[in-house]
Design a protein around this motif. Structure first.
Motif, PDB file in Angstrom:
ATOM      1  N   LEU A 124       0.825  -1.201   0.000  1.00 37.46           N
ATOM      2  CA  LEU A 124       0.000   0.000   0.000  1.00 37.46           C
ATOM      3  C   LEU A 124       0.861   1.252   0.000  1.00 37.46           C
ATOM      4  CD1 LEU A 124      -2.808  -0.991   2.550  1.00 37.46           C
ATOM      5  CD2 LEU A 124      -3.048  -0.696   0.086  1.00 37.46           C
ATOM      6  N   LEU A 125       1.929   1.239   0.801  1.00 34.35           N
ATOM      7  CA  LEU A 125       2.823   2.385   0.847  1.00 34.35           C
ATOM      8  C   LEU A 125       3.495   2.612  -0.503  1.00 34.35           C
ATOM      9  CD1 LEU A 125       4.481   1.898   4.367  1.00 34.35           C
ATOM     10  CD2 LEU A 125       2.694   3.523   3.730  1.00 34.35           C
ATOM     11  N   GLN A 126       3.897   1.519  -1.155  1.00 36.91           N
ATOM     12  CA  GLN A 126       4.509   1.640  -2.479  1.00 36.91           C
ATOM     13  C   GLN A 126       3.510   2.171  -3.501  1.00 36.91           C
ATOM     14  OE1 GLN A 126       6.272  -2.104  -3.596  1.00 36.91           O
ATOM     15  NE2 GLN A 126       7.482  -2.248  -1.715  1.00 36.91           N
ATOM     16  N   ALA A 127       2.284   1.670  -3.437  1.00 35.92           N
ATOM     17  CA  ALA A 127       1.276   2.083  -4.415  1.00 35.92           C
ATOM     18  C   ALA A 127       0.897   3.548  -4.247  1.00 35.92           C
ATOM     19  CB  ALA A 127       0.035   1.206  -4.279  1.00 35.92           C
ATOM     20  N   THR A 128       0.670   3.972  -3.002  1.00 37.54           N
ATOM     21  CA  THR A 128       0.295   5.369  -2.777  1.00 37.54           C
ATOM     22  C   THR A 128       1.440   6.313  -3.094  1.00 37.54           C
ATOM     23  OG1 THR A 128       0.878   5.179  -0.430  1.00 37.54           O
ATOM     24  CG2 THR A 128      -1.428   4.780  -1.039  1.00 37.54           C
ATOM     25  N   GLY A 129       2.676   5.831  -2.922  1.00 36.54           N
ATOM     26  CA  GLY A 129       3.828   6.671  -3.221  1.00 36.54           C
ATOM     27  C   GLY A 129       3.937   7.033  -4.692  1.00 36.54           C
ATOM     28  N   LYS A 130       3.268   6.264  -5.555  1.00 33.02           N
ATOM     29  CA  LYS A 130       3.293   6.542  -6.990  1.00 33.02           C
ATOM     30  C   LYS A 130       2.235   7.565  -7.399  1.00 33.02           C
ATOM     31  CE  LYS A 130       4.992   1.889  -8.042  1.00 33.02           C
ATOM     32  NZ  LYS A 130       4.714   0.603  -8.728  1.00 33.02           N
ATOM     33  N   ILE A 131       1.362   7.926  -6.445  1.00 33.81           N
ATOM     34  CA  ILE A 131       0.322   8.926  -6.716  1.00 33.81           C
ATOM     35  C   ILE A 131       0.825  10.276  -6.221  1.00 33.81           C
ATOM     36  CG2 ILE A 131      -2.075   9.582  -6.316  1.00 33.81           C
ATOM     37  CD1 ILE A 131      -2.668   6.643  -5.738  1.00 33.81           C
TER      38      ILE A 131
END
Length: 237
Positions: free
Chosen positions: A228-235
């Motif tokens: 989740l942290l990796q995914a949100t970091g791309k936004i």
């Protein structure tokens, strides 16, 4: 001296929290009028469509800016702190999500209703979501230790304290004396009514699929947290 640690993100988060509070609490206040005008199911759908996107934006923004500002403390390397934070977080979800027990109502498959509960976790506290949010904020503020996280936690707690006051006003208006009697038999402070003899914990009330679902959700969240942290970091917000 220039306060370089007081980043714009602090104020953006406060603005997002304020906007969410207006939409969420304002929508709840309009519920009796809106249900008469457009019906229970359509109101629920519109309420969800207005609240959920804001909640998702809040979560993503928090993830992306959690280390902004001043590092007030750093206890992440201390033995047992990570386990303590995860334990607090798990407990917080047991309080935060009793409202999801009626999933068909939330999805407007069944007719959404306002319930006057007095069993299960309500025996511990009359406002479990407020208690869960405070526990979550304590855990994450302890772990992250930044001024941004502290500001976020203060905003969340204030919103939920307002929600306690606002929610009780709405319940007294809807249920009258019936809710007054519930207030007399329960407490806002966790275990307050149990300790003074107004309530007794009936553990069999906690043996229901919804609690198992919350436990499974906590384990899934623990497993997926890095992703989740990796995914949100791309936004980029």
């Amino acid at each position: 001296m220039q306060q370089t640690w007081l980043t714009l993100s602090h104020f953006v988060m406060l603005g997002l929290l304020f906007g969410f509070a207006i939409v969420h609490s304002g929508g709840a206040a309009l519920r009796p009028w809106a249900e008469k005008l457009i019906g229970c199911r359509l109101y629920r759908i519109l309420f969800a469509l207005s609240s959920l996107p804001l909640a998702v934006i809040l979560i993503i923004y928090f993830f992306n800016h959690r280390y902004d500002g001043l590092q007030l403390w750093n206890v992440q390397d201390l033995p047992g702190v990570q386990q303590f934070v995860w334990a607090l977080s798990a407990i917080s979800f047991l309080f935060l999500y009793p409202a999801t027990f009626n999933l068909l109502e939330i999805a407007a498959v069944q007719k959404p209703q306002v319930h006057l509960y007095e069993t299960g976790i309500i025996r511990i506290t009359r406002h479990p979501q407020m208690v869960g949010q405070i526990i979550w904020c304590i855990a994450h503020t302890l772990w992250l230790g930044t001024s941004f996280t502290l500001v976020t936690s203060i905003g969340l707690v204030l919103h939920h304290l307002f929600g306690v006051w606002h929610g009780e006003r709405r319940l007294i208006h809807r249920y009258g004396e019936a809710f007054v009697q519930v207030k007399q038999r329960t407490s806002i402070i966790p275990f307050g009514a149990v300790l003074d003899g107004r309530q007794s914990i009936l553990w069999q009330e906690f043996f229901r699929p919804a609690y198992l679902g919350v436990v499974i959700f906590v384990f899934l969240l623990w497993w997926s947290h890095p992703f989740l942290l990796q995914a949100t970091g791309k936004i980029n917000i």
